[in-house]
Write an enzyme that holds these catalytic residues in place. Sequence first.
Site, short mmCIF file in Angstrom:
data_model
loop_
_atom_site.label_atom_id
_atom_site.label_comp_id
_atom_site.label_asym_id
_atom_site.label_seq_id
_atom_site.Cartn_x
_atom_site.Cartn_y
_atom_site.Cartn_z
N HIS A 176 -3.87 4.27 -1.66
CA HIS A 176 -2.91 3.51 -2.46
C HIS A 176 -1.90 4.42 -3.16
O HIS A 176 -0.89 3.95 -3.68
CB HIS A 176 -3.62 2.58 -3.45
CG HIS A 176 -4.19 3.23 -4.67
ND1 HIS A 176 -5.51 3.59 -4.78
CD2 HIS A 176 -3.62 3.57 -5.85
CE1 HIS A 176 -5.74 4.11 -5.97
NE2 HIS A 176 -4.60 4.11 -6.65
N ASP A 211 -9.93 3.24 0.87
CA ASP A 211 -8.84 3.80 0.08
C ASP A 211 -8.81 5.33 0.16
O ASP A 211 -9.00 6.02 -0.84
CB ASP A 211 -8.99 3.33 -1.38
CG ASP A 211 -7.75 3.56 -2.22
OD1 ASP A 211 -6.70 3.90 -1.65
OD2 ASP A 211 -7.84 3.41 -3.46
N GLN A 256 -5.24 5.40 -15.36
CA GLN A 256 -3.99 5.41 -14.62
C GLN A 256 -3.49 6.84 -14.43
O GLN A 256 -3.49 7.63 -15.35
CB GLN A 256 -2.92 4.58 -15.33
CG GLN A 256 -3.22 3.10 -15.40
CD GLN A 256 -3.82 2.71 -16.73
OE1 GLN A 256 -4.51 3.50 -17.37
NE2 GLN A 256 -3.56 1.49 -17.15
N GLY A 257 -3.04 7.14 -13.23
CA GLY A 257 -2.53 8.47 -12.92
C GLY A 257 -3.59 9.41 -12.38
O GLY A 257 -3.27 10.48 -11.86
N ASP A 258 -4.88 9.04 -12.51
CA ASP A 258 -5.97 9.84 -11.96
C ASP A 258 -6.29 9.45 -10.52
O ASP A 258 -7.11 10.12 -9.87
CB ASP A 258 -7.24 9.70 -12.81
CG ASP A 258 -7.09 10.29 -14.20
OD1 ASP A 258 -6.44 11.35 -14.32
OD2 ASP A 258 -7.60 9.70 -15.15
N SER A 259 -5.70 8.37 -10.03
CA SER A 259 -5.96 7.90 -8.68
C SER A 259 -5.86 9.02 -7.67
O SER A 259 -4.98 9.88 -7.75
CB SER A 259 -4.96 6.81 -8.30
OG SER A 259 -5.23 5.61 -8.95
#
Length: 265
Positions: free
Chosen positions: A82, A127, A217-220
């Site tokens: 993603h 993912d 958020q942003g660690d994906s």
Amino acid sequence: MAETLRRLAALVGALGAAVAVFLSSGVSAMAAQPSDVTPFIVGGSRVSTSTYPWVVHLTTASGFQFCGGTLVRPNKVVTAAHCTAGDSPSAVRVVAGRDDKQSTAGVVAKVTRIWVHPRYDVEAGNDVSVLTLDRNLPNATLPLASGSDTALYAPGTNATILGWGTTREGGSASRYLLGATVPVTSDSYCASAYPREFAARGEVCAGYERGGTDTCQGDSGGPLAAGGKLIGVTSWGQGCARAGKPGVYARVSAHHAALSEQLDS
């Protein structure tokens, strides 16, 4: 996935500039400004790429950090599908050996090819993504967990999470690399937390029942590491560090064959 929106970092083109937008639990938050020096992630602390040389972050061509990743070959990075689905290689950079996003330390590599799992779907999982770089990096790499690494997925196994993401749900991103330790949960616990969304075949959960420590958020795309191997890829969760809502990670052992094929190509 209305109830458990992914920790999504989507690249949006506008007048030739890319902007990252992060979504979580129906709340949209723009990335932090470079002046953000908050020292703690959700329940974590500041760490260094000298300790974790294989953790990298992804940026736009203009330098905007939007996801994390793991160097698993000198020129190959595993991240979340993603983070990269729909992107062109020229739009993405990989930054290695840089703790402080404001610094010029380390290496910035261009991406020559993006592979996204062919069965990736925001609802169905899978993912995982592999980035091929324009050069070999000098950093140490992290091996992939395979089907024989069942012990690394045992409930209670301590795993390391790393990233430059937001330090609280709906908050601003960290300027520095942050890390924390979280226990792997049982599949049954994760299934009870996410009864309609969790897919044990290709996903694994990690986190404390009380919450308090989590990726955000942003660690994906960043690593879930245990036993000297990459066991998970940061994928999604309901909010960040909520009690009874562990982080959900792509189960690397389940995708070992597909990932290995890309690493050897």
